[in-house]
Write an enzyme that holds these catalytic residues in place. Structure first.
Site, mmCIF file in Angstrom:
data_model
loop_
_atom_site.group_PDB
_atom_site.id
_atom_site.type_symbol
_atom_site.label_atom_id
_atom_site.label_comp_id
_atom_site.label_asym_id
_atom_site.label_seq_id
_atom_site.Cartn_x
_atom_site.Cartn_y
_atom_site.Cartn_z
ATOM 1 N N GLY A 1 0.721 -1.204 -0.006
ATOM 2 C CA GLY A 1 -0.131 -0.118 0.081
ATOM 3 C C GLY A 1 0.839 1.191 -0.128
ATOM 4 C CB CYS A 2 0.215 4.463 1.737
ATOM 5 S SG CYS A 2 -1.576 4.939 0.782
ATOM 6 C CB ALA A 3 4.255 1.219 3.645
#
Length: 352
Positions: free
Chosen positions: A138-140
């Site tokens: 995801g965003c990481a």
């Protein structure tokens, strides 16, 4: 230490004001005749002024099913990914034949052969190029991808690695889903890609970018259900718990301070905070947890307003903007950080 040689970010071709996207979402997601007050309020609260989308707005209403959306993802991700890698290599003064490792991260579509394989063929990367496709971060993913590239180059310091992120978040929007999580996501996420070229410490070349000093990953037990996807017949249905900022406040400070302390540093020593713009409440929670000056996250807030949250690509766009617009003094530390499903945090210590 490994060195960042170049960063290039690109955006999807169709740019719209937030109000136009909100109107489309109202038609696509809300029951006919429903009061759209809550939708308008959620989209205003996102603090996003405009976003770039893969398709023209009117084509989203006709996009039928997960298969159709994923076909668009594969085609567009390959095009945008090839463009981002080609330009990043040009900025670094390198050619496709110089690339030893290609890491690809995305959480908004799936492909086999993977997008990195398609990009490798498109650009003419060597047949022996190593590839690592990563899904689910995801965003990481942008921060985690940099960490894995760094790990690889520590063992092969004479080589060159490229990290590619492509996120086409608009293709995951769920039609006929008026849930708060879907309405928040439709007001927050945009489409973009980024590529980072990284040289090993023994690789010849004069590049002005920062070095990667160290990295750290953290998984928080008991938080696996607060962020991610539910996979259904209609594709990726977002899981977005309103308690995420509280998790950030509870955990982030100890992780960041412990990480910095291992290098004889404190948050006040950090000259540049390259923080993924998960949303205004997430940025507020980061600032409060770390007791940062008001201006420390200005680049993140500006990015969020101008293009929205690009999932794993955003933190790499922010790295590019920091290098271009707010280059910190030489020798000073910077911290790149992002959070994503798991719930997890990724930290990358930089030095200019």
């Amino acid at each position: 230490m490994t060195r960042i040689a170049a960063v290039h970010g690109t955006l999807a071709p169709h740019r719209y004001d937030q109000s136009a996207i909100t109107d489309m979402v109202a038609r696509r997601c809300l029951p006919r005749g429903a009061d759209r007050h809550a939708l308008d309020r959620l989209h205003r609260a996102a603090t996003v002024r405009a976003r770039h989308l893969t398709l023209p707005l009117d084509e989203y209403e006709a996009l039928d099913g997960f298969g159709a959306a994923n076909d668009v993802f594969v085609r567009t991700a390959t095009d945008m990914g090839a463009k981002a890698v080609r330009e990043a290599l040009r900025l670094a003064g390198l050619t496709p034949a110089d690339v030893d490792l290609l890491v690809f991260t995305s959480v908004t579509g799936i492909a086999a052969p993977s997008v990195d394989a398609r990009v490798a063929g498109r650009l003419g990367l060597r047949p022996d190029v190593r590839r690592v496709p990563m899904f689910g971060l995801g965003c990481a993913g942008g921060a985690a991808g940099l960490s894995r590239v760094h790990d690889y180059l520590l063992g092969r310091p004479d080589q060159v690695a490229v990290l590619l992120s492509v996120e086409l978040c608009s293709l995951t929007f769920q039609r006929d889903d008026p849930s708060p999580a879907n309405l928040v996501a439709t007001g927050l996420f945009g489409d973009g890609a980024a590529a980072v070229v990284v040289r090993g410490s023994a690789r010849p070349g004069d590049t002005p970018g920062p070095t990667i000093v160290d990295t750290r990953s953290r998984l928080y037990p008991g938080t696996g259900r607060i962020l991610g996807w539910e996979i259904g017949d209609s594709g990726f249905q977002v899981v977005l718990d309103p308690g995420i900022p509280d998790v950030v406040r509870r955990h982030l400070a100890d992780d960041v301070r412990g990480f910095l302390d291992g290098h004889g540093l404190k948050p006040k020593d950090v000259s540049a905070w390259v923080c993924h713009p998960g949303g205004p409440q997430i940025l507020d929670a980061v600032g409060e947890a770390l007791d940062l000056p008001d201006a420390a996250l200005d680049v993140s807030r500006r990015h969020l307003a101008e293009v929205g949250n690009l999932s794993s690509s955003s933190v790499l766009h922010l790295l590019r903007d920091t290098l271009a617009d707010r280059r910190p003094p030489g020798g000073t530390p910077g911290l790149l950080l992002a959070m994503g499903p798991g719930f997890a945090c990724e930290l990358v210590l930089l030095r200019w």
